[in-house]
Design a protein around this motif. Structure first.
Motif, PDB file in Angstrom:
ATOM      1  N   VAL A 149       0.856  -1.190   0.000  1.00  0.00           N
ATOM      2  CA  VAL A 149       0.000   0.000   0.000  1.00  0.00           C
ATOM      3  C   VAL A 149       0.889   1.236   0.000  1.00  0.00           C
ATOM      4  O   VAL A 149       2.075   1.183   0.344  1.00  0.00           O
ATOM      5  N   LYS A 150       0.307   2.340  -0.394  1.00  0.00           N
ATOM      6  CA  LYS A 150       1.045   3.596  -0.352  1.00  0.00           C
ATOM      7  C   LYS A 150       1.360   3.969   1.095  1.00  0.00           C
ATOM      8  O   LYS A 150       0.589   3.671   2.008  1.00  0.00           O
ATOM      9  N   MET A 151       2.473   4.650   1.289  1.00  0.00           N
ATOM     10  CA  MET A 151       2.864   5.089   2.624  1.00  0.00           C
ATOM     11  C   MET A 151       1.785   5.966   3.251  1.00  0.00           C
ATOM     12  O   MET A 151       1.559   5.918   4.463  1.00  0.00           O
ATOM     13  N   LEU A 152       1.090   6.741   2.434  1.00  0.00           N
ATOM     14  CA  LEU A 152       0.024   7.601   2.951  1.00  0.00           C
ATOM     15  C   LEU A 152      -1.071   6.771   3.604  1.00  0.00           C
ATOM     16  O   LEU A 152      -1.539   7.093   4.708  1.00  0.00           O
ATOM     17  N   ASN A 158      -1.939   3.619  10.917  1.00  0.00           N
ATOM     18  CA  ASN A 158      -1.086   3.533  12.100  1.00  0.00           C
ATOM     19  C   ASN A 158      -1.080   4.852  12.867  1.00  0.00           C
ATOM     20  O   ASN A 158      -0.026   5.427  13.148  1.00  0.00           O
ATOM     21  N   ALA A 159      -2.261   5.316  13.196  1.00  0.00           N
ATOM     22  CA  ALA A 159      -2.444   6.538  14.005  1.00  0.00           C
ATOM     23  C   ALA A 159      -1.854   7.766  13.333  1.00  0.00           C
ATOM     24  O   ALA A 159      -1.633   8.787  13.994  1.00  0.00           O
ATOM     25  N   GLY A 160      -1.578   7.681  12.039  1.00  0.00           N
ATOM     26  CA  GLY A 160      -1.131   8.861  11.303  1.00  0.00           C
ATOM     27  C   GLY A 160       0.346   9.145  11.362  1.00  0.00           C
ATOM     28  O   GLY A 160       0.823  10.041  10.660  1.00  0.00           O
ATOM     29  N   GLU A 161       1.105   8.435  12.194  1.00  0.00           N
ATOM     30  CA  GLU A 161       2.524   8.746  12.327  1.00  0.00           C
ATOM     31  C   GLU A 161       3.300   7.524  12.789  1.00  0.00           C
ATOM     32  O   GLU A 161       2.724   6.513  13.205  1.00  0.00           O
ATOM     33  N   LEU A 256       9.935  12.388   5.876  1.00  0.00           N
ATOM     34  CA  LEU A 256      10.236  12.104   7.285  1.00  0.00           C
ATOM     35  C   LEU A 256       9.409  12.994   8.205  1.00  0.00           C
ATOM     36  O   LEU A 256       8.923  12.554   9.251  1.00  0.00           O
ATOM     37  N   TYR A 257       9.258  14.251   7.817  1.00  0.00           N
ATOM     38  CA  TYR A 257       8.453  15.198   8.598  1.00  0.00           C
ATOM     39  C   TYR A 257       7.027  14.670   8.741  1.00  0.00           C
ATOM     40  O   TYR A 257       6.459  14.662   9.841  1.00  0.00           O
ATOM     41  N   ARG A 258       6.452  14.213   7.617  1.00  0.00           N
ATOM     42  CA  ARG A 258       5.074  13.697   7.649  1.00  0.00           C
ATOM     43  C   ARG A 258       4.982  12.412   8.464  1.00  0.00           C
ATOM     44  O   ARG A 258       4.032  12.230   9.240  1.00  0.00           O
ATOM     45  N   ALA A 259       5.971  11.525   8.310  1.00  0.00           N
ATOM     46  CA  ALA A 259       5.920  10.237   9.003  1.00  0.00           C
ATOM     47  C   ALA A 259       6.081  10.399  10.517  1.00  0.00           C
ATOM     48  O   ALA A 259       5.452   9.676  11.291  1.00  0.00           O
ATOM     49  N   LEU A 260       6.915  11.358  10.949  1.00  0.00           N
ATOM     50  CA  LEU A 260       7.208  11.505  12.378  1.00  0.00           C
ATOM     51  C   LEU A 260       6.185  12.375  13.109  1.00  0.00           C
ATOM     52  O   LEU A 260       5.882  12.141  14.280  1.00  0.00           O
ATOM     53  N   THR A 261       5.659  13.394  12.427  1.00  0.00           N
ATOM     54  CA  THR A 261       4.741  14.332  13.090  1.00  0.00           C
ATOM     55  C   THR A 261       3.278  14.030  12.814  1.00  0.00           C
ATOM     56  O   THR A 261       2.404  14.472  13.571  1.00  0.00           O
ATOM     57  N   GLY A 262       2.991  13.320  11.714  1.00  0.00           N
ATOM     58  CA  GLY A 262       1.599  13.094  11.332  1.00  0.00           C
ATOM     59  C   GLY A 262       0.988  14.282  10.629  1.00  0.00           C
ATOM     60  O   GLY A 262      -0.209  14.287  10.335  1.00  0.00           O
ATOM     61  N   CYS A 263       1.801  15.310  10.342  1.00  0.00           N
ATOM     62  CA  CYS A 263       1.312  16.530   9.692  1.00  0.00           C
ATOM     63  C   CYS A 263       1.987  16.708   8.340  1.00  0.00           C
ATOM     64  O   CYS A 263       3.200  16.487   8.215  1.00  0.00           O
ATOM     65  N   MET A 264       1.231  17.117   7.342  1.00  0.00           N
ATOM     66  CA  MET A 264       1.815  17.399   6.040  1.00  0.00           C
ATOM     67  C   MET A 264       2.606  18.700   6.123  1.00  0.00           C
ATOM     68  O   MET A 264       2.127  19.694   6.671  1.00  0.00           O
TER      69      MET A 264
END
Length: 666
Positions: A149-152, A158-161, A256-264
């Protein structure tokens, strides 16, 4: 139970007698976008093309299956939608002859990109290239199907982050792969949660490779940039917006910013106006400080100040977190300084600020005395002036000033005297000559300066398309084109340049080039069954270009609307397959049937050669082409493909056979 067939959506097999897939519910009669390959089409005699998955300015991606092995595949088709279209209900691509040069140039880049990826097929983080072939007037690339699946979508599940520990475990192979791509000369330009996939084993796969023009705004194709993940230099096609490995560094850090913070991340274009991107550690204190700092450094808006390579990025991400240690040391030093212990610099700064109020309270007079003693008592009255030596310059300074004043006065008197003696007209002449001389001097000086600023390396333009090169290098130099016929080069191809490749030139220099107008002679193609637009394409393919032919509408001929009737050169009828001299200066005149030819003219023309009964029959059939033309599949196509020669419709040949061969009207 009968034979089985593939589902066009999930590529699972089910019974041939069924019309709805039991696995995914796909209905065979579902409509599809006519701009793309119809589901169920067989490509290269072995690949079943399924439904459209996604598309952009470069082309389209379909799900597919290798019918020989039964395995799922991904089919990538080169199809720039702003340069071509598709023949209705067929897989064949139709290219407008005006866009032919760009279409071929971008297709060559697409082919080279996928050839480079094919050489990296052993890399587990890139879907392997299984096959590549030319068909339907375009090029197809077959990729191994991505199971994942796409990382998005994975982040949403997974709780967004993700935690730094999770990222540090699954991302390093992806970093290595991007470094390998850069060493191979491939810049991805679209690293984002939409192009990175993750499978059930936790392995990351990088997809979404495209030609650079799709990942750069206004570069010749309809561009696709991922908001929040595209570097600022991708929003400009100018040469000053350099792209390179640092462009992918921005995308990786944004991911990495999106994966760690859950924010775009905030879009880079918005950041240039008002940069309110918060550090990851501010959004989540669990993110290590040094990781947060490195991510921000990798998302620097200035490409030169950004981390330049993936290797440098990985080194900084996984090195010893020195910043935390320094912060702890600073806190310790502050505590020690309070008790009189610490480094000398900090202690002296503290001594200048904190102890002063304490001494002023205990004995202000001592403080004043200690400060004033070195300031007021150290210098000795005026003794220093008695030992000062007179400088040689000071001795001659006054005479020089007097001489300069005298010279200025003499010049003023000379000008006044000159104006009194020289007549006004002579003065004007002298001033003009002086001005001309001054301008000439400036030109020479400017030329000299420009020769010193030769900081642009001349590229190799030979075998490049002139229309593309002119726009591509417009910020570096100006192309002065001389068009000539050349049997070795196609139309619009550069075959000679005044400055050799590799030499240094100044920005804005004029470079003389020679551009091919095509071959000197060409064979006139057959026009039977072709429409006007189709024959234009056939002429261009044969080497007879628009500056050597003209189309003339004739209302005196009867035939299917917009079909070719006769060819003439210099007023003389010529036949297909004869030789045409492009260099002669004469134009090939192509006469075609008017869409508004009257039935009466048709009847009169037919009556001179056929009995009354035949004429009557023709008269009753004449309206048929007019009523059927709008619904005839090839008619709406304005941009036919190069190699295509569409046969006439089955219902039309009888009428066309009755067309008078010797009626040359015009």
């Amino acid at each position: 139970m009968g034979d089985s067939k593939f589902c066009n959506r999930c590529m699972e097999k089910y019974d041939d007698s069924m019309h709805v897939c039991p696995s995914c519910g796909y209905v065979e009669t579902d409509e599809h976008n006519p701009m793309y390959v119809p589901p169920g089409t067989i490509l290269h005699s072995k690949y079943l093309c399924g439904v459209l998955l996604e598309y952009n300015g470069e082309g389209a991606t379909y799900i597919g299956a290798d019918t020989t092995t039964g395995k799922k595949v991904l089919i990538r088709e080169y199809m720039p939608i702003n340069l071509c279209t598709r023949v209705k209900n067929k897989a064949i691509i139709s290219v407008n002859y005006n866009n032919l040069a760009k279409y071929k140039a971008f297709m060559a880049e697409y082919t080279e990109l996928n050839k480079s990826l094919a050489r990296l097929r052993s890399n587990p983080n890139i879907p392997p290239v299984l096959d590549m072939f030319a068909e339907n007037n375009t090029t197809y690339t077959i990729f191994e199907y991505i199971e994942g699946v796409k990382m998005l979508d994975y982040l949403k599940e997974n709780a967004g982050e993700l935690s730094w520990e999770q990222v540090a475990k699954i991302f390093p192979p992806l970093f290595t792969t991007i470094g390998i791509l850069h060493n191979a000369g491939i810049i991805h330009r679209a690293i984002s949660p939409d192009t990175v996939y993750i499978n059930d084993k936790g392995e990351l796969k990088l997809f979404g490779f495209c030609v650079s023009a799709v990942r750069t705004a206004n570069a010749g194709l309809e561009y696709e940039l991922f908001k929040g993940y595209a570097a600022p230099e991708q929003y400009s096609a100018s040469s000053s917006s350099r792209q390179g490995s640092w462009t992918d560094v921005y995308g990786v850090c944004a991911l990495l910013y999106r994966a760690l913070t859950g924010c775009m991340p905030v879009d880079s274009m918005s950041r240039q106006t008002h940069d309110d991107l918060h550090e990851p550690h501010m959004l989540d204190s669990r993110i290590p400080r040094h990781v947060s700092r490195v991510i921000m450094e990798g998302m620097n808006l200035n490409g030169r100040d950004r981390i330049q390579t993936i290797t440098e990025l990985v080194t900084k991400l996984f090195e010893q977190p020195a910043e935390d240690e320094e912060e702890e040391l600073d806190n310790t030093s502050t505590v020690l300084l309070g008790s009189g212990i610490g480094n000398n610099t900090a202690a002296s700064a503290l001594h200048e600020s904190a102890p002063q109020p304490v001494y002023q309270q205990e004995n202000p007079q001592n403080v004043i005395h200690e400060r004033s003693a070195p300031v007021y008592k150290k210098p000795r009255r005026d003794d220093s002036y008695s030992y000062e030596k007179v400088n040689t310059v000071d001795r001659i300074k006054v005479p020089i000033i007097v001489a300069l004043l005298f010279l200025a006065i003499m010049m003023i008197l000379g000008v006044i005297f000159y104006k009194l003696i020289v007549p006004p007209e002579d003065e004007t002449t002298v001033q003009s000559s002086r001005r001309s001389s001054s301008i000439s001097d400036n030109i020479v000086q400017s030329t000299t300066n420009s020769s010193k600023d030769k900081n642009v390396e001349m590229p190799n333009l030979v075998k490049q398309f002139y229309t593309l090169s002119k726009d591509k290098y417009k910020d570096e130099f100006v192309l002065d084109a001389d068009f000539e016929y050349n049997n070795d080069y196609d139309n619009d191809v550069i075959f000679e340049q005044s400055v050799k490749a590799g030499e240094k030139i100044a920005q804005g220099d004029v470079i003389k080039i020679k551009v091919s107008k095509g071959k000197e002679t060409a064979t006139i193609p057959d026009y039977q069954g072709l429409t006007v637009e189709q024959y234009k394409n056939a002429l261009d393919t044969a080497g007879i270009h628009d500056h050597n032919y003209q189309f003339v509408e004739s209302k005196n001929y009867y035939g299917k609307a917009n079909t070719i009737i006769e060819l003439q050169v210099d007023g003389k009828v010529v036949t297909p397959n004869s030789t045409f001299n492009n260099k002669s200066g004469k134009k090939l005149t192509v006469y075609y049937a008017s869409s508004s030819a009257s039935v009466q003219q048709t009847t009169a023309a037919q009556a001179t050669e056929a009995p009354t009964t035949t004429a009557a029959a023709v008269t009753t059939q004449a309206p048929q082409p007019t009523t059927q033309a709008p619904t005839d599949p090839p008619e709406p196509i304005t941009n036919p493909p190069e190699p295509i020669t569409n046969p006439p419709e089955p219902t039309e040949p009888p009428a066309e056979q009755q067309q008078p061969a010797e009626n040359n009207g015009e």
